[in-house]
Scaffold this active site. Structure first.
Site, PDB file in Angstrom:
ATOM      1  N   ASP A 160       0.825  -1.198   0.000  1.00 57.12           N
ATOM      2  CA  ASP A 160       0.000   0.000   0.000  1.00 57.12           C
ATOM      3  C   ASP A 160       0.869   1.262   0.000  1.00 57.12           C
ATOM      4  O   ASP A 160       1.962   1.270   0.572  1.00 57.12           O
ATOM      5  CB  ASP A 160      -0.899  -0.005   1.245  1.00 57.12           C
ATOM      6  CG  ASP A 160      -2.053   0.971   1.146  1.00 57.12           C
ATOM      7  OD1 ASP A 160      -2.343   1.434   0.027  1.00 57.12           O
ATOM      8  OD2 ASP A 160      -2.656   1.270   2.187  1.00 57.12           O
ATOM      9  N   HIS A 206       2.961   3.276  -8.911  1.00 58.98           N
ATOM     10  CA  HIS A 206       2.790   1.853  -9.195  1.00 58.98           C
ATOM     11  C   HIS A 206       4.010   1.299  -9.939  1.00 58.98           C
ATOM     12  O   HIS A 206       4.430   0.164  -9.698  1.00 58.98           O
ATOM     13  CB  HIS A 206       1.529   1.637 -10.027  1.00 58.98           C
ATOM     14  CG  HIS A 206       0.272   2.043  -9.318  1.00 58.98           C
ATOM     15  ND1 HIS A 206      -0.035   1.634  -8.039  1.00 58.98           N
ATOM     16  CD2 HIS A 206      -0.764   2.837  -9.720  1.00 58.98           C
ATOM     17  CE1 HIS A 206      -1.195   2.146  -7.671  1.00 58.98           C
ATOM     18  NE2 HIS A 206      -1.652   2.882  -8.669  1.00 58.98           N
ATOM     19  N   ASN A 226     -10.573  -2.524  -6.306  1.00 55.67           N
ATOM     20  CA  ASN A 226      -9.745  -1.593  -7.083  1.00 55.67           C
ATOM     21  C   ASN A 226     -10.370  -1.188  -8.411  1.00 55.67           C
ATOM     22  O   ASN A 226      -9.925  -0.219  -9.046  1.00 55.67           O
ATOM     23  CB  ASN A 226      -8.359  -2.192  -7.347  1.00 55.67           C
ATOM     24  CG  ASN A 226      -7.471  -2.206  -6.125  1.00 55.67           C
ATOM     25  OD1 ASN A 226      -6.533  -2.996  -6.027  1.00 55.67           O
ATOM     26  ND2 ASN A 226      -7.749  -1.332  -5.165  1.00 55.67           N
ATOM     27  N   ARG A 277       1.749  -4.934   6.200  1.00 55.22           N
ATOM     28  CA  ARG A 277       1.046  -3.893   5.447  1.00 55.22           C
ATOM     29  C   ARG A 277       1.835  -2.597   5.547  1.00 55.22           C
ATOM     30  O   ARG A 277       2.209  -2.162   6.639  1.00 55.22           O
ATOM     31  CB  ARG A 277      -0.373  -3.666   5.953  1.00 55.22           C
ATOM     32  CG  ARG A 277      -1.057  -2.541   5.143  1.00 55.22           C
ATOM     33  CD  ARG A 277      -2.539  -2.492   5.284  1.00 55.22           C
ATOM     34  NE  ARG A 277      -3.075  -1.492   4.330  1.00 55.22           N
ATOM     35  CZ  ARG A 277      -4.320  -1.445   3.914  1.00 55.22           C
ATOM     36  NH1 ARG A 277      -5.198  -2.343   4.350  1.00 55.22           N
ATOM     37  NH2 ARG A 277      -4.723  -0.531   3.055  1.00 55.22           N
ATOM     38  N   GLU A 329       0.413 -13.254  12.597  1.00 50.04           N
ATOM     39  CA  GLU A 329       0.998 -12.087  13.248  1.00 50.04           C
ATOM     40  C   GLU A 329       0.948 -10.922  12.262  1.00 50.04           C
ATOM     41  O   GLU A 329       1.232 -11.089  11.073  1.00 50.04           O
ATOM     42  CB  GLU A 329       2.453 -12.370  13.655  1.00 50.04           C
ATOM     43  CG  GLU A 329       2.597 -13.479  14.683  1.00 50.04           C
ATOM     44  CD  GLU A 329       1.954 -13.129  16.020  1.00 50.04           C
ATOM     45  OE1 GLU A 329       2.007 -11.941  16.415  1.00 50.04           O
ATOM     46  OE2 GLU A 329       1.397 -14.034  16.664  1.00 50.04           O
TER      47      GLU A 329
END
Length: 255
Positions: free
Chosen positions: A35, A52, A83, A203, A222
């Site tokens: 992200d 991107h 998306n 993330r 986790e």
């Protein structure tokens, strides 16, 4: 795996990566929500597609490092079912990235014994994207090294809905009963049925949510969140996430 990890560390200088991750207790399956590409581009006054494009370079680095470390499965959230809501120009660019990545990297993936897999629905994917991914899956199907699993046009709620429909049809046909259903039954009907659940979720970008990603599979994973935007994510960050994982106690509801 430990031998591979030792050799990997031995080939690095102190300037390459921090000496944090230790031998043993490596996560077998790492999943990453990549992200922050758009925000990275905005900060630099660039169009979103520039973020991107830069993010794809990071994919190349992290795939190489994960494979060299001996990680068994790396799942990358490449394109979600949500998306499609983005501007068409950005969607078209995103759906061209798998083809660009695989055109450049497939020979190296084959050389490094990496097996490419895909989860998600092929509905509405452009032909050029499907051809590129299907070729990579076919050309690497006999490889026995790390599994590089792309979540493309993937949404966890859609995945679970399709699993429920599939199980429901079996019940209608008398091949299953409601009372005979188990967690293993559901697992067997998910897109990840041939994979172990992720041990570690990473993330980037500072967001702290799952965004419809592997909701069933992440039940006991986790989590490691970082403010680093994906285009700025480096091998050091990947190793740091693993080092944090290694310090955690996984009790699965026990003591």
């Amino acid at each position: 795996m430990l031998e591979i990890f030792s050799k990997w560390k031995a080939n690095l200088t102190s300037a390459d990566l921090p000496d944090q991750a230790e031998e043993g207790k490596l996560p077998q399956h790492i999943a990453i929500i990549m992200d922050g590409n758009g925000r990275w581009a905005k900060q630099k006054g660039l169009p979103r597609i520039a973020g991107h494009r830069e993010g794809m370079k990071v994919v190349t680095k992290i795939v190489r490092v994960a494979s060299n470390m001996g990680i068994e499965v790396l799942t990358l959230y490449a394109f979600s079912t949500e998306n499609w809501k983005r501007p068409k120009k950005e969607v078209d660019y995103l759906l061209g990235l798998p083809e660009r990545y695989l055109k450049a990297e497939l020979p190296k993936l084959i050389e490094n014994n990496v097996q490419v897999r895909l989860i998600g629905t092929t509905d509405h994917l452009p032909d050029h994207t499907l051809r590129a991914v299907e070729k990579a899956v076919k050309d690497t199907e006999s490889n026995t090294g790390m599994i590089l699993n792309f979540a493309l046009n993937y949404g966890s709620r859609y995945e679970m809905l399709e699993a429920v429909k599939s199980i429901g049809r079996l019940i209608e046909e008398g091949k299953l009963t409601a009372d005979s259903l188990t967690e293993e039954t559901i697992h067997a009907h998910l897109m990840t049925s041939q994979l172990n659940d992720p041990d570690l979720l990473i993330r980037t970008s500072g967001e702290i949510r799952l965004s419809n990603f592997m909701l069933w599979q992440l039940a006991y994973s986790e989590f490691w969140f970082t403010d680093v935007l994906w285009p700025d994510f480096k091998e050091q960050d990947f190793v740091e996430a693993i080092a944090v994982y290694q310090k955690r106690k996984r009790r699965y509801g026990g003591v």
